[in-house]
Motif scaffolding. Structure first.
Motif, PDB file in Angstrom:
ATOM      1  N   MET A 189       0.836  -1.201   0.000  1.00 58.89           N
ATOM      2  CA  MET A 189       0.000   0.000   0.000  1.00 58.89           C
ATOM      3  C   MET A 189       0.876   1.259   0.000  1.00 58.89           C
ATOM      4  O   MET A 189       1.854   1.341   0.743  1.00 58.89           O
ATOM      5  CB  MET A 189      -0.902   0.018   1.244  1.00 58.89           C
ATOM      6  N   LYS A 190       0.522   2.222  -0.841  1.00 60.47           N
ATOM      7  CA  LYS A 190       1.247   3.483  -0.885  1.00 60.47           C
ATOM      8  C   LYS A 190       0.578   4.491   0.051  1.00 60.47           C
ATOM      9  O   LYS A 190      -0.642   4.528   0.186  1.00 60.47           O
ATOM     10  CB  LYS A 190       1.269   4.037  -2.310  1.00 60.47           C
ATOM     11  N   SER A 191       1.395   5.330   0.678  1.00 64.09           N
ATOM     12  CA  SER A 191       0.864   6.362   1.558  1.00 64.09           C
ATOM     13  C   SER A 191       0.125   7.424   0.745  1.00 64.09           C
ATOM     14  O   SER A 191       0.244   7.495  -0.484  1.00 64.09           O
ATOM     15  CB  SER A 191       1.997   7.019   2.338  1.00 64.09           C
ATOM     16  N   ILE A 192      -0.613   8.284   1.436  1.00 61.98           N
ATOM     17  CA  ILE A 192      -1.363   9.334   0.741  1.00 61.98           C
ATOM     18  C   ILE A 192      -0.412  10.293   0.031  1.00 61.98           C
ATOM     19  O   ILE A 192      -0.729  10.823  -1.036  1.00 61.98           O
ATOM     20  CB  ILE A 192      -2.293  10.097   1.702  1.00 61.98           C
ATOM     21  N   TYR A 193       0.772  10.521   0.592  1.00 59.86           N
ATOM     22  CA  TYR A 193       1.736  11.430  -0.028  1.00 59.86           C
ATOM     23  C   TYR A 193       2.403  10.773  -1.228  1.00 59.86           C
ATOM     24  O   TYR A 193       2.693  11.440  -2.222  1.00 59.86           O
ATOM     25  CB  TYR A 193       2.773  11.863   1.004  1.00 59.86           C
ATOM     26  N   HIS A 194       2.636   9.470  -1.141  1.00 65.12           N
ATOM     27  CA  HIS A 194       3.211   8.733  -2.262  1.00 65.12           C
ATOM     28  C   HIS A 194       2.240   8.758  -3.445  1.00 65.12           C
ATOM     29  O   HIS A 194       2.645   8.949  -4.599  1.00 65.12           O
ATOM     30  CB  HIS A 194       3.509   7.298  -1.840  1.00 65.12           C
ATOM     31  N   GLN A 195       0.948   8.595  -3.154  1.00 63.10           N
ATOM     32  CA  GLN A 195      -0.056   8.638  -4.224  1.00 63.10           C
ATOM     33  C   GLN A 195      -0.112  10.024  -4.866  1.00 63.10           C
ATOM     34  O   GLN A 195      -0.234  10.150  -6.090  1.00 63.10           O
ATOM     35  CB  GLN A 195      -1.425   8.267  -3.659  1.00 63.10           C
ATOM     36  N   ALA A 196      -0.038  11.054  -4.054  1.00 65.96           N
ATOM     37  CA  ALA A 196      -0.143  12.424  -4.578  1.00 65.96           C
ATOM     38  C   ALA A 196       1.099  12.833  -5.371  1.00 65.96           C
ATOM     39  O   ALA A 196       0.991  13.517  -6.391  1.00 65.96           O
ATOM     40  CB  ALA A 196      -0.370  13.402  -3.424  1.00 65.96           C
ATOM     41  N   LEU A 197       2.261  12.403  -4.925  1.00 70.80           N
ATOM     42  CA  LEU A 197       3.512  12.801  -5.591  1.00 70.80           C
ATOM     43  C   LEU A 197       3.873  11.901  -6.764  1.00 70.80           C
ATOM     44  O   LEU A 197       4.598  12.325  -7.672  1.00 70.80           O
ATOM     45  CB  LEU A 197       4.665  12.786  -4.580  1.00 70.80           C
ATOM     46  N   GLY A 198       3.400  10.661  -6.754  1.00 71.10           N
ATOM     47  CA  GLY A 198       3.764   9.733  -7.825  1.00 71.10           C
ATOM     48  C   GLY A 198       5.255   9.458  -7.833  1.00 71.10           C
ATOM     49  O   GLY A 198       5.875   9.218  -6.790  1.00 71.10           O
ATOM     50  N   GLU A 199       5.884   9.536  -9.000  1.00 75.31           N
ATOM     51  CA  GLU A 199       7.313   9.241  -9.141  1.00 75.31           C
ATOM     52  C   GLU A 199       8.188  10.244  -8.380  1.00 75.31           C
ATOM     53  O   GLU A 199       9.334   9.939  -8.032  1.00 75.31           O
ATOM     54  CB  GLU A 199       7.699   9.222 -10.618  1.00 75.31           C
ATOM     55  N   LYS A 200       7.661  11.438  -8.118  1.00 75.58           N
ATOM     56  CA  LYS A 200       8.438  12.440  -7.380  1.00 75.58           C
ATOM     57  C   LYS A 200       8.762  11.973  -5.962  1.00 75.58           C
ATOM     58  O   LYS A 200       9.739  12.432  -5.358  1.00 75.58           O
ATOM     59  CB  LYS A 200       7.676  13.771  -7.308  1.00 75.58           C
ATOM     60  N   LYS A 222      10.599   7.834   4.593  1.00 79.60           N
ATOM     61  CA  LYS A 222      10.174   7.005   5.721  1.00 79.60           C
ATOM     62  C   LYS A 222       9.030   7.664   6.484  1.00 79.60           C
ATOM     63  O   LYS A 222       8.020   7.011   6.799  1.00 79.60           O
ATOM     64  CB  LYS A 222      11.362   6.772   6.660  1.00 79.60           C
ATOM     65  N   LYS A 223       9.184   8.957   6.758  1.00 80.48           N
ATOM     66  CA  LYS A 223       8.170   9.667   7.546  1.00 80.48           C
ATOM     67  C   LYS A 223       6.857   9.814   6.789  1.00 80.48           C
ATOM     68  O   LYS A 223       5.774   9.575   7.336  1.00 80.48           O
ATOM     69  CB  LYS A 223       8.700  11.044   7.950  1.00 80.48           C
ATOM     70  N   PHE A 224       6.940  10.222   5.512  1.00 82.48           N
ATOM     71  CA  PHE A 224       5.725  10.477   4.745  1.00 82.48           C
ATOM     72  C   PHE A 224       5.267   9.244   3.971  1.00 82.48           C
ATOM     73  O   PHE A 224       4.351   9.326   3.164  1.00 82.48           O
ATOM     74  CB  PHE A 224       5.941  11.666   3.808  1.00 82.48           C
ATOM     75  N   GLY A 225       5.911   8.122   4.234  1.00 84.39           N
ATOM     76  CA  GLY A 225       5.499   6.871   3.599  1.00 84.39           C
ATOM     77  C   GLY A 225       4.703   5.965   4.509  1.00 84.39           C
ATOM     78  O   GLY A 225       4.334   4.856   4.117  1.00 84.39           O
TER      79      GLY A 225
END
Length: 214
Positions: free
Chosen positions: A1-12, A22-25
């Protein structure tokens, strides 16, 4: 599962500093909370005549009137599944002034239609705003708010918030910058400081309602 920030940033997301990843994941599956402790170098903003009106917002932990330097600070992030079955992350911020403890709280979640993060402000969550996320060339995370809504329906001219965070290798801590600005009044709240962070195990029973302490 990807975090909400990972989903919003995508490859960034992969360009973030490893400690920021680690923190935002974090996700609810990991069953951990993020505990940050540090000091804000200075908390300032809002013309003196207007500042007393901010006490109204302090009741809902939306904003506060106190100002100062070298202010002790804590941050708790809980990743959980909300009532709609969506991943959400709470921001429980506490500022320890000599005669008061003030909160500046929020819950963030991912909106698949807008493909970004939505920020519900305060304990009640009646105020909300959409966030734009980006990664700086140094691997820091930048979040800027758009328009503000009341009860998810009424759009109005409200404060705009910029949050910037990067990791300092020398101090092994996160440097946090927050700026809340109203187009008519100017800076309402600005603070910056160093926060040392640890990840602690939790159980669902330890997560406050809406991820926010009452």
């Amino acid at each position: 599962m990807k975090s909400i920030y990972h989903q919003a940033l995508g490859e960034k997301f992969d360009r973030l500093h490893p400690e920021l990843q680690k923190k935002f994941g974090i996700t609810s599956e990991q069953k951990v909370m993020v505990l940050g402790q540090g000091r804000m170098t200075e908390i300032r903003g809002t013309p003196a005549l207007i500042r007393p009106f901010l006490h109204i917002g302090s009741k809902d932990h939306v904003i506060f009137a106190e100002r100062g330097k070298d202010v002790p600070f804590t941050l708790e992030n809980y990743s959980y599944v909300d009532e709609q079955g969506c991943e959400a992350i709470s921001y429980i911020r506490r500022f320890f002034f000599p005669y008061a403890i003030r909160g500046f709280d929020a819950v963030m979640s991912y909106d698949p239609e807008q493909e970004t993060v939505v920020d519900d402000l305060g304990k009640s969550g009646r105020l909300s705003t959409v966030m734009e996320l980006d990664v700086t060339k140094e691997g820091g995370l930048l979040m800027r708010s758009r328009e503000m809504k009341l009860n998810n329906h009424f759009t109005f001219i409200g404060p705009r918030t910029s949050l910037y965070e990067h990791y300092e290798e020398k101090n092994q801590a996160f440097r946090v910058h927050v700026h809340v600005e109203h187009p008519l009044v100017g800076t309402l709240l600005m603070y910056e400081g160093l926060v040392h962070t640890e990840f602690l195990p939790i159980t669902p029973n330890h997560i406050p309602e809406r991820g926010i302490l009452t």
